[in-house]
Write a protein that holds these residues in place. Structure first.
Motif, mmCIF file in Angstrom:
data_model
loop_
_atom_site.group_PDB
_atom_site.id
_atom_site.type_symbol
_atom_site.label_atom_id
_atom_site.label_comp_id
_atom_site.label_asym_id
_atom_site.label_seq_id
_atom_site.Cartn_x
_atom_site.Cartn_y
_atom_site.Cartn_z
ATOM 1 N N ALA A 14 -1.865 -4.328 -10.551
ATOM 2 C CA ALA A 14 -2.522 -4.576 -9.256
ATOM 3 C C ALA A 14 -3.750 -5.478 -9.380
ATOM 4 N N PRO A 15 -4.597 -5.317 -10.416
ATOM 5 C CA PRO A 15 -5.736 -6.254 -10.533
ATOM 6 C C PRO A 15 -5.294 -7.711 -10.695
ATOM 7 N N SER A 16 -4.184 -7.930 -11.371
ATOM 8 C CA SER A 16 -3.658 -9.299 -11.512
ATOM 9 C C SER A 16 -3.178 -9.837 -10.178
ATOM 10 N N LEU A 17 -2.594 -8.976 -9.356
ATOM 11 C CA LEU A 17 -2.161 -9.397 -8.015
ATOM 12 C C LEU A 17 -3.375 -9.810 -7.196
ATOM 13 N N SER A 18 -4.433 -9.039 -7.303
ATOM 14 C CA SER A 18 -5.664 -9.364 -6.571
ATOM 15 C C SER A 18 -6.203 -10.720 -6.998
ATOM 16 N N GLN A 19 -6.217 -10.963 -8.300
ATOM 17 C CA GLN A 19 -6.699 -12.247 -8.816
ATOM 18 C C GLN A 19 -5.823 -13.391 -8.307
ATOM 19 N N CYS A 31 0.797 2.823 -2.500
ATOM 20 C CA CYS A 31 -0.540 2.675 -1.910
ATOM 21 C C CYS A 31 -1.469 1.889 -2.830
ATOM 22 N N LYS A 32 -1.376 2.113 -4.117
ATOM 23 C CA LYS A 32 -2.226 1.364 -5.051
ATOM 24 C C LYS A 32 -1.942 -0.135 -4.944
ATOM 25 N N VAL A 33 -0.667 -0.495 -4.888
ATOM 26 C CA VAL A 33 -0.275 -1.903 -4.801
ATOM 27 C C VAL A 33 -0.657 -2.481 -3.441
ATOM 28 N N PHE A 34 -0.241 -1.831 -2.358
ATOM 29 C CA PHE A 34 -0.499 -2.358 -1.019
ATOM 30 C C PHE A 34 -1.999 -2.435 -0.732
ATOM 31 N N SER A 35 -2.736 -1.419 -1.129
ATOM 32 C CA SER A 35 -4.185 -1.418 -0.877
ATOM 33 C C SER A 35 -4.888 -2.504 -1.682
ATOM 34 N N ALA A 36 -4.462 -2.731 -2.920
ATOM 35 C CA ALA A 36 -5.049 -3.809 -3.732
ATOM 36 C C ALA A 36 -4.788 -5.164 -3.076
ATOM 37 N N ILE A 37 -3.597 -5.337 -2.541
ATOM 38 C CA ILE A 37 -3.250 -6.593 -1.868
ATOM 39 C C ILE A 37 -4.112 -6.766 -0.617
ATOM 40 N N PRO A 46 -5.599 -13.663 5.901
ATOM 41 C CA PRO A 46 -4.873 -12.611 6.629
ATOM 42 C C PRO A 46 -3.730 -12.053 5.774
ATOM 43 N N VAL A 47 -3.738 -10.743 5.561
ATOM 44 C CA VAL A 47 -2.735 -10.117 4.699
ATOM 45 C C VAL A 47 -1.318 -10.385 5.209
ATOM 46 N N GLU A 48 -1.152 -10.472 6.531
ATOM 47 C CA GLU A 48 0.180 -10.720 7.103
ATOM 48 C C GLU A 48 0.718 -12.089 6.703
ATOM 49 N N GLN A 49 -0.170 -13.038 6.421
ATOM 50 C CA GLN A 49 0.252 -14.375 6.003
ATOM 51 C C GLN A 49 0.370 -14.499 4.491
ATOM 52 N N VAL A 50 -0.229 -13.582 3.771
ATOM 53 C CA VAL A 50 -0.238 -13.636 2.305
ATOM 54 C C VAL A 50 0.917 -12.855 1.701
ATOM 55 N N CYS A 51 1.243 -11.701 2.286
ATOM 56 C CA CYS A 51 2.226 -10.810 1.663
ATOM 57 C C CYS A 51 3.165 -10.208 2.690
ATOM 58 N N GLU A 52 4.448 -10.348 2.432
ATOM 59 C CA GLU A 52 5.464 -9.678 3.235
ATOM 60 C C GLU A 52 6.150 -8.655 2.344
ATOM 61 N N ALA A 57 -2.483 0.369 7.168
ATOM 62 C CA ALA A 57 -3.909 0.694 7.038
ATOM 63 C C ALA A 57 -4.188 2.099 7.574
ATOM 64 N N LYS A 58 -3.591 2.434 8.700
ATOM 65 C CA LYS A 58 -3.770 3.771 9.278
ATOM 66 C C LYS A 58 -3.122 4.835 8.389
ATOM 67 N N ALA A 59 -1.907 4.563 7.931
ATOM 68 C CA ALA A 59 -1.191 5.524 7.090
ATOM 69 C C ALA A 59 -1.918 5.753 5.766
ATOM 70 N N SER A 60 -2.389 4.680 5.156
ATOM 71 C CA SER A 60 -3.050 4.823 3.852
ATOM 72 C C SER A 60 -4.352 5.600 3.975
ATOM 73 N N GLU A 61 -5.042 5.458 5.108
ATOM 74 C CA GLU A 61 -6.267 6.230 5.327
ATOM 75 C C GLU A 61 -5.939 7.723 5.411
#
Length: 188
Positions: free
Chosen positions: A13-18, A53-59, A69-75, A151-155
């Protein structure tokens, strides 16, 4: 990327963030625990939602930090089909597991006695088979993650003490069917 449990993906996940901060876009194809493909391979007792959640939240966090915008970066698409192995593609580099149902150019089966990883860089026949198989399943995926709902579900998952089944239901509710299929016309 594709997979079921996202164990390795959660570890990188940190590599995905980078990568996101450097301008990368991501496509994740997942056979999730609420669909048949996952159940056929892993049954119903595997705990995976924390990995998701770890992957999606890191993204999502990386996108916020990069002001993208996350919607434009990751599907993220979910498929009911079983996946033959986890597959990762970065630029023109594919890393995947063995594909047991292909043949090489001399009509010999491509098999593996033990688990191993293909590291495909050369645009070979196998490279194209792996890439095309991914795109076929991607295009036929059943549903897509809705980032706002995630975002709501992960919270809720983060602050509540939930069972895996409850976490699964929250993530399932954070997805919506892909509307690429046209309804079958009624006879005239």
């Amino acid at each position: 990327m594709s997979g079921y449990r996202l164990i390795l993906t959660s570890k990188i996940a940190p590599s995905l963030s980078q990568a996101i901060r450097q301008g990368a876009n991501l496509k994740l194809l997942i056979s999730p625990p609420w669909m048949d493909g996952f159940k056929l391979v892993y049954g119903e007792n595997d705990r995976v939602i924390d990995n998701y959640c770890k992957v999606f939240s890191a993204i999502a966090k990386a996108c916020r930090e990069a002001n993208r915008p996350v919607e434009q970066v990751c599907e993220v698409r979910f498929t009911k089909k079983p996946l033959f192995s986890d597959t990762y593609k970065v630029d023109l580099h594919i890393v995947t597991g063995p594909y047991m149902h292909n043949r090489d150019e001399d009509d010999h089966r491509i098999t593996a006695n033990d688990f191993f990883t293909y590291n495909l860089i050369k645009k070979s026949r196998l490279y194209h088979l792996v890439e095309n198989e991914y795109m076929t399943v991607w295009e036929e995926a059943d549903s897509v993650l809705v980032w706002e709902e995630y975002a709501k579900a992960s919270e809720q998952i983060r602050i509540q003490d939930l069972r895996e089944k409850e976490k699964i239901e929250l993530l399932k509710e954070a997805s919506q069917p892909i509307g690429h299929l046209l309804p079958i016309p009624l006879s005239v």
